[in-house]
Write an enzyme that holds these catalytic residues in place. Sequence first.
Site, PDB file in Angstrom:
ATOM      1  CG  HIS A  45     -32.448 -18.933 -64.020  1.00  0.00           C
ATOM      2  ND1 HIS A  45     -32.738 -17.646 -63.275  1.00  0.00           N
ATOM      3  CD2 HIS A  45     -31.756 -19.779 -63.371  1.00  0.00           C
ATOM      4  CE1 HIS A  45     -32.164 -17.973 -62.204  1.00  0.00           C
ATOM      5  NE2 HIS A  45     -31.611 -19.198 -62.094  1.00  0.00           N
ATOM      6  CG  HIS A  48     -28.301 -16.377 -63.870  1.00  0.00           C
ATOM      7  ND1 HIS A  48     -28.798 -17.579 -63.895  1.00  0.00           N
ATOM      8  CD2 HIS A  48     -27.594 -16.470 -62.596  1.00  0.00           C
ATOM      9  CE1 HIS A  48     -28.542 -18.522 -62.984  1.00  0.00           C
ATOM     10  NE2 HIS A  48     -27.654 -17.642 -62.375  1.00  0.00           N
ATOM     11  CD  GLN A  72     -20.238 -22.108 -54.975  1.00  0.00           C
ATOM     12  OE1 GLN A  72     -19.392 -21.263 -55.670  1.00  0.00           O
ATOM     13  NE2 GLN A  72     -21.427 -21.570 -54.800  1.00  0.00           N
ATOM     14  CD  GLU A 159     -33.163  -8.856 -51.812  1.00  0.00           C
ATOM     15  OE1 GLU A 159     -34.527  -9.031 -51.971  1.00  0.00           O
ATOM     16  OE2 GLU A 159     -32.782  -7.911 -51.309  1.00  0.00           O
ATOM     17  NE  ARG A 198     -28.223 -27.188 -56.275  1.00  0.00           N
ATOM     18  CZ  ARG A 198     -27.226 -26.294 -55.925  1.00  0.00           C
ATOM     19  NH1 ARG A 198     -27.556 -24.881 -55.923  1.00  0.00           N
ATOM     20  NH2 ARG A 198     -26.052 -26.700 -55.677  1.00  0.00           N
TER      21      ARG A 198
HETATM   22  O1  PAF Z   1     -24.647 -17.642 -56.699  1.00  0.00           O
HETATM   23  C1  PAF Z   1     -23.764 -18.437 -57.309  1.00  0.00           C
HETATM   24  O2  PAF Z   1     -24.149 -18.685 -58.479  1.00  0.00           O
HETATM   25  C2  PAF Z   1     -22.328 -18.882 -56.885  1.00  0.00           C
HETATM   26  O3  PAF Z   1     -22.472 -18.943 -55.310  1.00  0.00           O
HETATM   27  C3  PAF Z   1     -21.350 -17.618 -57.263  1.00  0.00           C
HETATM   28  C4  PAF Z   1     -21.622 -16.329 -56.471  1.00  0.00           C
HETATM   29  C5  PAF Z   1     -21.525 -17.356 -58.479  1.00  0.00           C
HETATM   30  C6  PAF Z   1     -19.945 -18.226 -56.688  1.00  0.00           C
HETATM   31  O4  PAF Z   1     -19.792 -19.509 -57.356  1.00  0.00           O
END
Ligand code: PAF
Length: 292
Positions: A45, A48, A72, A159, A198
């Site tokens: 989006h 990014h 993660q 951030e 999300r």
């Molecule tokens: O912020 C994210 O999108 C993820 O945590 C990252 C830094 C790409 C690691 O998978």
Amino acid sequence: MKSFYLCTFYFMDIIHNIGELQRKLHSQKENGLSIGFVPTMGALHQGHISLVEKASRENDIVVVSIFVNPTQFNNPDDLQNYPRTLDADTTLLRKHKCNFVFAPDEKTIYPEPDTRIFSFGRLEEVMEGMHRPGHFTGVARVVSKLFSIVKPHKAYFGEKDFQQLAIIQNMVDQMKFDTSIVPCPIIREEDGLAMSSRNALLTPAQRNVASSIYQAMKKVEKKYNTNTINELKSYFKEAVELSPLLKVEYVEIADELTLEPIDQKLDKQHVRLFVAVHAGDVRLIDNLKINS
Ligand code: PAF
């Protein structure tokens, strides 16, 4: 160098394989070009894109990785539901100054299980670390692998994931990566909702009420001078939960340098509000520097 730089606007390679990416980056580095890196999990989006644009202003070559990192996610449903939109992502990146999209599959990043456990002390015991056990070790596993592959001069992180930024800086210091971490401001929708991959999972009704999160955060900022920390936290929870569609997971006011939650007022220069809110199964996080 400048003429080469201009040329870089006109190519974007999509690469799935580590060896191919490294060969291509190696020749760019041999030509003295700097590499800016934007790690992502896709579903891109404008937030990014703001990182990609900053990376392209500050580097000759921009690499964006797209990999939904299983290690993660502490909730299997969250991993399964996470939006995967590679075609739309690459179409969007073609309109911006991205040179290489690195989109590996799981076996490429984890040919065997990564059992490394990272330690971040208090940084991983509060807020996201407390509510998502193992999350930051998973982030450190993938980001350390990606940094070893790409070896970027600079890497860009938003951030919105403020605690993640602190963790990654700590990991870079621990592992002595030769990469500068560049924090980038939160990008918000017109109604204030922080942009997040999300958000695409919200129903129209949830999306409608989700803007109250930022509105309540701004009110907490306004009330900071005249209320106790506990009153501010209670206010946030009550204001957001006026909607039955929203449930506050945590609200903390913390020292933004140590991320230690506070219960007494601090010098306002370093105070930040951190929140996590559930809208059904969708978990939204946000934070705001207190500037009142
Ligand atoms: O912020 C994210 O999108 C993820 O945590 C990252 C830094 C790409 C690691 O998978």
